[in-house]
Scaffold this motif. Structure first.
Motif, PDB file in Angstrom:
ATOM      1  N   HIS A 182     -39.824   1.938   4.695  1.00 19.33           N
ATOM      2  CA  HIS A 182     -39.883   2.732   3.668  1.00 19.33           C
ATOM      3  C   HIS A 182     -40.550   4.156   3.930  1.00 19.33           C
ATOM      4  N   GLU A 197     -46.076  -0.794  -0.160  1.00 16.41           N
ATOM      5  CA  GLU A 197     -45.489  -1.346   1.115  1.00 16.41           C
ATOM      6  C   GLU A 197     -45.652  -0.152   2.276  1.00 16.41           C
ATOM      7  N   HIS A 251     -41.953  -4.948   7.127  1.00 17.67           N
ATOM      8  CA  HIS A 251     -41.748  -4.865   5.764  1.00 17.67           C
ATOM      9  C   HIS A 251     -42.982  -5.593   4.922  1.00 17.67           C
ATOM     10  N   GLU A 284     -33.393  -3.894  -0.223  1.00 12.60           N
ATOM     11  CA  GLU A 284     -34.013  -3.306   1.079  1.00 12.60           C
ATOM     12  C   GLU A 284     -32.915  -2.148   1.291  1.00 12.60           C
ATOM     13  N   GLU A 359     -40.925  -9.518   7.215  1.00 11.84           N
ATOM     14  CA  GLU A 359     -41.535  -9.541   5.713  1.00 11.84           C
ATOM     15  C   GLU A 359     -42.968 -10.018   6.460  1.00 11.84           C
TER      16      GLU A 359
HETATM   17 ZN    ZN Z   1     -39.296  -3.230   2.401  1.00  7.49          ZN
END
Ligand code: ZN
Length: 402
Positions: A182, A197, A251, A284, A359
């Protein structure tokens, strides 16, 4: 007239170096009026704007010169009227972007600037009126480039050459690309403790680069160094152009169930290992749409991941790396059961670079959010990554006899 105002102080000045010369956006207000919805941008000066209307889904994009958003910590906010939601952030150096998700087709019925009166702020006003779908005017010529500095959109073939570079030898100091997920007007998942995030991923990536470089065994680079948007395919292109030996996208997820915690490592697959993995990949992969890119004919490929033969080798290596990484992470942080999962993530599609998506935990869970938000927690993640990388390359070396 109902007005929604977001005017918290910017909470993350440490992440960006701004000077007084950087224009400041001090308010973003959406108001509902009979027959139209009004967006007002409060700014410390008059700003040039470029406006784009996109379809599938309906979005309005406002590009500004690079500004500091002194309006809200999260980079996204609920909307009103024809504005379902809005996001904002740095699109690329020199360009800040506001993306409005439209609940229905509209046209820009009025657009004007009001000079400061009392508050010291200029007001940039945009009035949006609903129209029939047939009357919705998609901006034909995108006013902004999608990729690269030459103002043209590279074709997928340019970005991902069919013939991958042959790299039989394992270099003395392999190059690890860390990809903070991101950025810019794509904040990613909101954080239970307030930090979205995009900041968590950048902070972990920086710490991981430090720890990996300090080992002396690898070189480590980031795909983005600051809070800026990067299209998914651009992230791959950067790593490939840099000669990456391994690509790790970082992430932090968010779920409705706030009790769920722990890390998961994803690798590419045509078929997702479970519904949760499929839903995550879909979220995503939407990053480029959320950020106001007009994907046009690329959109179907985002939806359906087709994996080429050339990718199989990289996929197998990535899968092997994931299996070595999971136990190393488990020694240091909470990891979920069945922690290696598969799904069609666009960012893992490099044909010749083994790529995984980590993640690191759930921002919807307070303990995970606190772990990722702390220096000690980020260090444990970084050390877990390094230990997994060590196991991967020592096995590769043993197998190749080098
Ligand atoms: Zn993400």
């Amino acid at each position: 007239m109902v007005i929604l105002t977001f005017s918290l102080a910017a909470l993350f000045p440490a992440y960006e170096g701004h000077t007084a010369a950087t224009p400041e956006v001090r308010g973003l207000r959406v108001g509902e009026n009979p027959g139209f919805t009004r967006l007002v941008i409060d700014a410390d000066r008059r700003l040039d704007v470029k406006i784009l209307f996109l379809a599938d889904p309906y979005r309005m994009v406002i590009d500004l010169p690079e500004v500091r958003f002194a309006v809200a910590a999260k980079g996204h906010a609920p909307g009103r009227g024809v504005v379902g939601a809005l996001r904002f952030g740095l699109f690329r150096p020199g360009v800040s972007r506001i993306v409005l998700d439209l609940t229905r087709p509209v046209r820009l019925s009025r657009r004007f600037d009001l000079p400061p009166r009392g508050t010291g702020n200029w007001r940039l006003v945009f009035d949006l009126r609903p129209v029939a779908p047939a009357d919705y005017q998609v901006t034909r010529k995108p006013l902004v480039e999608v990729n690269g500095a030459n103002g043209t959109r590279p074709s997928p073939a340019q970005e991902l050459p069919a013939r991958p570079k042959a790299r039989p030898k394992i270099p003395a100091r392999p190059l690890i690309y860390l990809d903070p997920g991101h950025g810019g007007m794509d904040p990613g998942a909101p954080g239970a403790l307030g930090t979205p995030e995009k900041y968590i991923t950048l902070a972990v990536a920086r710490e991981a680069r430090r720890v990996i470089q300090a080992s002396g065994r690898y070189r480590a680079r980031l795909t983005r160094e600051r809070d800026v948007f990067l299209p998914l395919r651009r992230r791959i292109a950067i790593a490939r152009a840099g000669g990456a030996d391994l690509f790790v996208s970082l992430h932090a997820d968010s779920l409705k169930n706030r009790r769920v915690r722990g890390a998961t490592v994803y690798t590419l697959s045509e078929t997702a290992s479970d519904r949760e993995a499929a839903a995550l990949a879909a979220r995503e992969n939407k990053a480029d749409v959320l950020a106001g890119l007009d994907l046009g004919r690329e959109a179907p490929e985002v939806a359906d991941i087709l994996i080429s033969l050339a990718q199989r080798e990289a996929m197998n290596r990535a899968s092997h790396f994931a299996n070595l990484l999971v136990p190393e992470l488990r020694k240091r942080i909470r990891v979920r059961r069945n922690a290696h999962r598969f799904a069609g993530f666009v960012v893992l599609k490099a044909p010749d670079v083994p790529s995984v998506l980590v993640e690191m935990g759930y921002l919807s869970n307070r303990q995970d959010a606190a772990m990722m938000g702390s220096k000690a927690g980020r260090r444990r993640i970084a050390e877990g990554l390094l230990a997994g990388i060590d196991r991967y390359f020592s096995e590769l070396r043993a197998a190749s006899g080098s």
